[in-house]
Structure formats: C-alpha cells, structure tokens
Design a protein around this motif. Sequence first.
Motif, PDB file in Angstrom:
ATOM      1  N   GLY A  91       0.820  -1.195   0.000  1.00 20.76           N
ATOM      2  CA  GLY A  91       0.000   0.000   0.000  1.00 20.76           C
ATOM      3  C   GLY A  91       0.856   1.246   0.000  1.00 20.76           C
ATOM      4  N   GLN A 100      -4.676   0.913  -0.818  1.00 22.87           N
ATOM      5  CA  GLN A 100      -4.400  -0.489  -0.541  1.00 22.87           C
ATOM      6  C   GLN A 100      -4.469  -1.292  -1.847  1.00 22.87           C
ATOM      7  OE1 GLN A 100      -3.666  -2.357   2.490  1.00 22.87           O
ATOM      8  NE2 GLN A 100      -3.167  -3.759   0.834  1.00 22.87           N
ATOM      9  N   ARG A 101      -3.431  -2.038  -2.120  1.00 17.99           N
ATOM     10  CA  ARG A 101      -3.393  -2.907  -3.306  1.00 17.99           C
ATOM     11  C   ARG A 101      -3.830  -4.299  -2.883  1.00 17.99           C
ATOM     12  NH1 ARG A 101       0.213  -3.506  -8.162  1.00 17.99           N
ATOM     13  NH2 ARG A 101       0.606  -5.729  -8.456  1.00 17.99           N
ATOM     14  N   GLU A 103      -4.520  -8.229  -4.140  1.00 16.12           N
ATOM     15  CA  GLU A 103      -4.122  -9.184  -5.176  1.00 16.12           C
ATOM     16  C   GLU A 103      -5.137 -10.313  -5.258  1.00 16.12           C
ATOM     17  OE1 GLU A 103       0.239 -10.337  -6.168  1.00 16.12           O
ATOM     18  OE2 GLU A 103      -0.531 -11.882  -4.800  1.00 16.12           O
ATOM     19  N   ILE A 144      -4.251   4.327 -11.450  1.00 17.93           N
ATOM     20  CA  ILE A 144      -5.217   3.315 -11.015  1.00 17.93           C
ATOM     21  C   ILE A 144      -6.654   3.709 -11.341  1.00 17.93           C
ATOM     22  CG2 ILE A 144      -3.659   2.606  -9.176  1.00 17.93           C
ATOM     23  CD1 ILE A 144      -5.490   3.968  -7.186  1.00 17.93           C
ATOM     24  N   VAL A 160      -5.048  -7.389  -9.948  1.00 18.00           N
ATOM     25  CA  VAL A 160      -5.054  -6.534  -8.766  1.00 18.00           C
ATOM     26  C   VAL A 160      -6.211  -5.541  -8.841  1.00 18.00           C
ATOM     27  CG1 VAL A 160      -2.573  -6.703  -8.315  1.00 18.00           C
ATOM     28  CG2 VAL A 160      -3.443  -4.894  -9.795  1.00 18.00           C
ATOM     29  N   TYR A 162      -7.453  -1.833  -6.557  1.00 11.65           N
ATOM     30  CA  TYR A 162      -6.987  -0.850  -5.586  1.00 11.65           C
ATOM     31  C   TYR A 162      -8.164  -0.275  -4.807  1.00 11.65           C
ATOM     32  CZ  TYR A 162      -2.696  -1.069  -8.315  1.00 11.65           C
ATOM     33  OH  TYR A 162      -1.576  -1.511  -8.964  1.00 11.65           O
ATOM     34  N   SER A 210     -11.189   0.590  -7.380  1.00 15.38           N
ATOM     35  CA  SER A 210     -10.800   0.673  -8.787  1.00 15.38           C
ATOM     36  C   SER A 210     -11.356  -0.496  -9.576  1.00 15.38           C
ATOM     37  CB  SER A 210      -9.273   0.696  -8.903  1.00 15.38           C
ATOM     38  OG  SER A 210      -8.732  -0.600  -8.747  1.00 15.38           O
ATOM     39  N   HIS A 213      -7.099  -4.497 -12.570  1.00 15.14           N
ATOM     40  CA  HIS A 213      -5.918  -4.162 -13.362  1.00 15.14           C
ATOM     41  C   HIS A 213      -5.019  -5.399 -13.528  1.00 15.14           C
ATOM     42  CE1 HIS A 213      -5.994   0.369 -13.408  1.00 15.14           C
ATOM     43  NE2 HIS A 213      -6.937   0.120 -12.510  1.00 15.14           N
ATOM     44  N   SER A 217       0.543  -3.643 -13.027  1.00 14.91           N
ATOM     45  CA  SER A 217       0.207  -2.237 -12.804  1.00 14.91           C
ATOM     46  C   SER A 217       0.842  -1.732 -11.510  1.00 14.91           C
ATOM     47  CB  SER A 217      -1.314  -2.055 -12.749  1.00 14.91           C
ATOM     48  OG  SER A 217      -1.855  -2.661 -11.602  1.00 14.91           O
ATOM     49  N   PHE A 219       0.970   1.995  -8.696  1.00 12.35           N
ATOM     50  CA  PHE A 219       0.165   3.125  -8.241  1.00 12.35           C
ATOM     51  C   PHE A 219       0.267   4.276  -9.226  1.00 12.35           C
ATOM     52  CE2 PHE A 219      -0.940   1.077  -4.522  1.00 12.35           C
ATOM     53  CZ  PHE A 219       0.142   0.639  -3.799  1.00 12.35           C
TER      54      PHE A 219
END
Length: 219
Positions: A91, A100-101, A103, A144, A160, A162, A210, A213, A217, A219
Amino acid sequence: MRYGRSPLTLTAAALLAGLALSACGSGGGEEKAASPGSPERSEQAAPGEPTVPMPQEIETRPTPAASTAPPAPAGTPACKNPQLSLAAAGGQGGAGTHIQRLEITNSGALCTLEGRPEVYPYDAKGARAKGFKTASVPGDFGAIGGSPGKVTLEKGGKAVVYVVVNDNSAEGKSCPEAAGLALQAPGDAGNAPVRLAKAWSPCPGPIQVSAVHPPTSVF
C-alpha cells in the motif's frame, strides 16, 4: 609599324590550352575508375532497385512488454468468486489517504476479469459492516483510475484491484470498525464473496474501489 605579341599574352594562352587538353583527357579516366559502390554513384539507386535508407535514418521503437497471460479465447468464462482468493499486496499513504493494493489469485480454470468489483468491509459476524459507503476511484486518479480492460487469468494467474480510503478521524466522531474486506467479482453476485481478514476503521468519506488491473500495474 608592326606590333608583336607580348610574352605574357603568349604564356597565358598556352596555359589555358594545356588545361583544356588535360580536362578532356582526364574525364574518361575518372569515369572508368569510378566503381558502382563509390559515394558519387551510391546516392541514387538504379532503376528497379529498392532504396535502402542509411542506418541512422531507420526508426527504432521499443518492443512492447509481453502480457502475463495470452488473450482469452472466445467464449472464455468470467471468473467466479469460488475460484478466487484475495490478499493484501502492499500500500501507499500520505496526508490521511491510504491506497491499498489487493491481489486476486485464480485457483481454477482459465477465466477473465473485467470492470469494477464490489469491495466492502464486513464485521466480526461476517455481515456487511454498516456505516461504510463505496464509490469508484476517479478516472483521473493517477495510474489506477479508469478501466484498463479485460484481464485474463490462467490457473495461478493474478490480477489486482486498488482500494482508496481516508484514515482521518471524522472530527472527533467514532468511525465504523470492520473485521475485513469482502470482494464480489464483476458479474458474480450469486456466490459468496471472497474475504480478506483485515481490521480497518477508515473514515470519513466513501471507500473508493478501482477496476481490475493487470498484475504489472503500479500506483
């Protein structure tokens, strides 16, 4: 009275005559000595021959990066919740805003993800936590935002999504607490969501989610 030619006039005339004879004699020799590969004759291609640009004139372009998965064949189904898992994958934050990403990993057959999933916090009982609102990440929010298109996931493949939250206090008011995040894959509202245990209490404002992605990818 007879006037004779001056020695200077005779000398100049002889010199001009000698130069003319020299030019006539050397013209044929230069044409015979020139080769097809000489610079003088390589500037223009012979009729019927393709023109080859000089090396410095050839345009070079970077080779596009290879995709992490081949394009999905026609008829490939959309990914369903039961074949997916969710994990926190780093993140970034600043000035009270946290990105926050998340997965997504596919444990089933080849499938695709496209669009914005539904992501929402759940409480200690596993129910949707109250007091949270969700919205889309704006299209101009860095790399994003927007909709990148369809992502193909082979078995073990990843994608992913976001989530942008605000960690500031709501002017002294208590913020709702969550035990984790739930994700509904785009187009799959009939199956139980994918869950990620993560204690959060973001406020104020909505949780921005988001679109899906590719795993490459940033941020």
